[in-house]
Design a protein around this motif. Structure first.
Motif, mmCIF file in Angstrom:
data_model
loop_
_atom_site.group_PDB
_atom_site.id
_atom_site.type_symbol
_atom_site.label_atom_id
_atom_site.label_comp_id
_atom_site.label_asym_id
_atom_site.label_seq_id
_atom_site.Cartn_x
_atom_site.Cartn_y
_atom_site.Cartn_z
ATOM 1 N N SER A 63 10.223 -12.601 -42.744
ATOM 2 C CA SER A 63 11.222 -13.140 -43.371
ATOM 3 C C SER A 63 11.313 -14.517 -43.196
ATOM 4 O O SER A 63 11.433 -15.290 -43.996
ATOM 5 C CB SER A 63 12.289 -12.451 -43.381
ATOM 6 O OG SER A 63 13.330 -13.006 -44.107
ATOM 7 N N ILE A 64 11.398 -15.086 -41.860
ATOM 8 C CA ILE A 64 11.710 -16.523 -41.646
ATOM 9 C C ILE A 64 10.423 -17.082 -41.870
ATOM 10 O O ILE A 64 10.604 -18.346 -42.736
ATOM 11 C CB ILE A 64 11.848 -16.567 -40.082
ATOM 12 C CG1 ILE A 64 13.225 -16.090 -39.752
ATOM 13 C CG2 ILE A 64 11.676 -18.103 -39.625
ATOM 14 C CD1 ILE A 64 13.406 -16.135 -38.373
ATOM 15 N N LEU A 82 10.443 -30.309 -41.567
ATOM 16 C CA LEU A 82 11.109 -31.006 -40.508
ATOM 17 C C LEU A 82 12.592 -31.327 -40.837
ATOM 18 O O LEU A 82 13.423 -31.909 -39.694
ATOM 19 C CB LEU A 82 10.317 -32.348 -40.046
ATOM 20 C CG LEU A 82 8.956 -32.317 -39.961
ATOM 21 C CD1 LEU A 82 8.162 -33.725 -39.885
ATOM 22 C CD2 LEU A 82 8.809 -31.630 -38.470
ATOM 23 N N GLU A 83 13.025 -31.164 -41.944
ATOM 24 C CA GLU A 83 14.367 -31.222 -42.081
ATOM 25 C C GLU A 83 15.134 -30.446 -41.459
ATOM 26 O O GLU A 83 14.941 -29.239 -41.316
ATOM 27 C CB GLU A 83 14.618 -31.028 -43.841
ATOM 28 C CG GLU A 83 13.951 -31.768 -44.600
ATOM 29 C CD GLU A 83 14.493 -33.330 -44.762
ATOM 30 O OE1 GLU A 83 15.795 -33.471 -44.704
ATOM 31 O OE2 GLU A 83 13.612 -34.079 -44.836
ATOM 32 N N PRO A 84 16.247 -30.924 -41.032
ATOM 33 C CA PRO A 84 17.213 -30.287 -39.945
ATOM 34 C C PRO A 84 17.239 -28.588 -40.481
ATOM 35 O O PRO A 84 17.454 -27.823 -39.619
ATOM 36 C CB PRO A 84 18.450 -30.978 -40.014
ATOM 37 C CG PRO A 84 18.235 -32.452 -40.139
ATOM 38 C CD PRO A 84 16.990 -32.102 -41.331
ATOM 39 N N LEU A 88 12.645 -24.672 -37.339
ATOM 40 C CA LEU A 88 12.350 -23.084 -36.850
ATOM 41 C C LEU A 88 13.643 -22.691 -36.061
ATOM 42 O O LEU A 88 14.380 -21.595 -36.189
ATOM 43 C CB LEU A 88 11.219 -23.032 -35.971
ATOM 44 C CG LEU A 88 11.023 -21.719 -35.299
ATOM 45 C CD1 LEU A 88 11.168 -20.411 -36.460
ATOM 46 C CD2 LEU A 88 9.593 -21.485 -34.908
ATOM 47 N N LYS A 89 14.235 -23.706 -35.173
ATOM 48 C CA LYS A 89 15.390 -23.347 -34.353
ATOM 49 C C LYS A 89 16.687 -23.102 -35.222
ATOM 50 O O LYS A 89 17.216 -22.067 -34.892
ATOM 51 C CB LYS A 89 15.667 -24.309 -33.484
ATOM 52 C CG LYS A 89 16.914 -24.151 -32.418
ATOM 53 C CD LYS A 89 17.234 -25.142 -31.511
ATOM 54 C CE LYS A 89 18.426 -24.670 -30.538
ATOM 55 N NZ LYS A 89 18.950 -23.469 -30.610
ATOM 56 N N THR A 90 16.872 -23.820 -36.374
ATOM 57 C CA THR A 90 17.940 -23.574 -37.120
ATOM 58 C C THR A 90 18.194 -22.446 -37.841
ATOM 59 O O THR A 90 18.689 -21.525 -38.022
ATOM 60 C CB THR A 90 18.014 -24.917 -38.291
ATOM 61 O OG1 THR A 90 18.065 -26.004 -37.598
ATOM 62 C CG2 THR A 90 19.085 -24.696 -39.210
ATOM 63 N N THR A 98 19.622 -17.091 -31.160
ATOM 64 C CA THR A 98 19.971 -18.572 -30.372
ATOM 65 C C THR A 98 18.931 -18.951 -29.405
ATOM 66 O O THR A 98 18.886 -20.210 -29.140
ATOM 67 C CB THR A 98 21.357 -18.867 -30.291
ATOM 68 O OG1 THR A 98 21.808 -17.709 -29.511
ATOM 69 C CG2 THR A 98 22.362 -18.480 -31.710
ATOM 70 N N LYS A 99 18.658 -18.030 -28.532
ATOM 71 C CA LYS A 99 18.102 -18.454 -27.482
ATOM 72 C C LYS A 99 16.536 -17.996 -27.468
ATOM 73 O O LYS A 99 15.804 -17.974 -26.250
ATOM 74 C CB LYS A 99 18.604 -17.633 -26.293
ATOM 75 C CG LYS A 99 19.932 -18.362 -26.063
ATOM 76 C CD LYS A 99 20.651 -17.918 -24.754
ATOM 77 C CE LYS A 99 22.023 -18.545 -24.587
ATOM 78 N NZ LYS A 99 23.054 -17.847 -24.080
ATOM 79 N N THR A 100 15.863 -17.456 -28.732
ATOM 80 C CA THR A 100 14.646 -17.064 -28.770
ATOM 81 C C THR A 100 13.576 -18.187 -28.606
ATOM 82 O O THR A 100 13.765 -19.365 -29.398
ATOM 83 C CB THR A 100 14.427 -16.204 -29.992
ATOM 84 O OG1 THR A 100 15.317 -15.138 -29.989
ATOM 85 C CG2 THR A 100 12.851 -15.709 -30.152
ATOM 86 N N TYR A 101 12.600 -17.933 -27.886
ATOM 87 C CA TYR A 101 11.685 -18.930 -27.802
ATOM 88 C C TYR A 101 10.585 -18.855 -28.964
ATOM 89 O O TYR A 101 10.227 -17.628 -29.169
ATOM 90 C CB TYR A 101 10.661 -18.994 -26.541
ATOM 91 C CG TYR A 101 9.408 -19.762 -26.566
ATOM 92 C CD1 TYR A 101 9.449 -21.015 -26.263
ATOM 93 C CD2 TYR A 101 8.072 -19.026 -26.961
ATOM 94 C CE1 TYR A 101 8.523 -21.882 -26.124
ATOM 95 C CE2 TYR A 101 7.186 -19.734 -26.963
ATOM 96 C CZ TYR A 101 7.159 -21.284 -26.725
ATOM 97 O OH TYR A 101 6.038 -21.911 -26.436
ATOM 98 N N ALA A 102 10.164 -19.875 -29.712
ATOM 99 C CA ALA A 102 9.539 -19.694 -30.856
ATOM 100 C C ALA A 102 8.563 -20.820 -31.329
ATOM 101 O O ALA A 102 9.057 -21.982 -30.875
ATOM 102 C CB ALA A 102 10.200 -19.170 -32.114
#
Length: 163
Positions: A63-64, A82-84, A88-90, A98-102
């Motif tokens: 989905s992401i 690249l827009e905030p 990916l983190k957003t 919130t703490k997932t490595y990706a």
């Protein structure tokens, strides 16, 4: 006699169209989607060849990836990633990871999974994503933009287990 033999051989041919393997299907068309299972198999084989563990398909990451592919296609520019609000983190934070490595690959212009895979493998930064040792799951998506010179926009997301 030769005419009868040729007619017999011609009659044996099937009218059924030969289906292309999913990784060669042209995705530059309305409603085309990348075959995620084929992508997973291709990337996992590559990872195995490089001594890494396999990934699993993850519906959340699918989905992401789809939202990112749609976003960059709508902008007709991979730099939109690249827009905030598109980073990916957003996107992971928004779903509670919130703490997932990706890590993520975004690209445009590859019309087939085989082309995308080859292009990513040949790019040092994209290859690093496919061979990310911390990742255990993946999502992949494309979005078709008929008015773009690139036509097909891609997002590949790899991540560790949710934290």
């Amino acid at each position: 006699m030769l005419g009868v033999a040729l007619a017999t051989v011609a009659g044996c041919q099937s009218d059924k169209p030969v289906e292309l393997p999913p990784f060669y299907r042209d995705l530059a068309r309305v409603n085309a989607t990348v075959d995620a299972q084929s992508a997973l198999q291709m990337i996992n084989q590559y990872r195995q060849n490089n001594g890494l563990r396999p990934l699993t398909l993850d519906p959340t990451l699918m989905s992401i990836a789809q939202s990112q592919a749609r976003t960059i296609a709508s902008a007709d520019n991979i730099r939109a990633s690249l827009e905030p609000q598109n980073q990916l983190k957003t996107r992971l934070d928004a779903i509670g990871e919130t703490k997932t490595y990706a890590v993520e690959n975004v690209s445009a212009g590859y019309r087939t999974l085989a082309e995308a895979f080859s292009g990513w493998r040949e790019s040092q930064s994209h290859n690093r994503v496919m061979l990310d040792a911390q990742s255990t799951r993946m999502g992949i998506a494309t979005h078709y933009a008929p008015n773009s010179k690139y036509k097909v926009f891609w997002s590949l997301v790899l991540a560790s287990q949710p934290q």
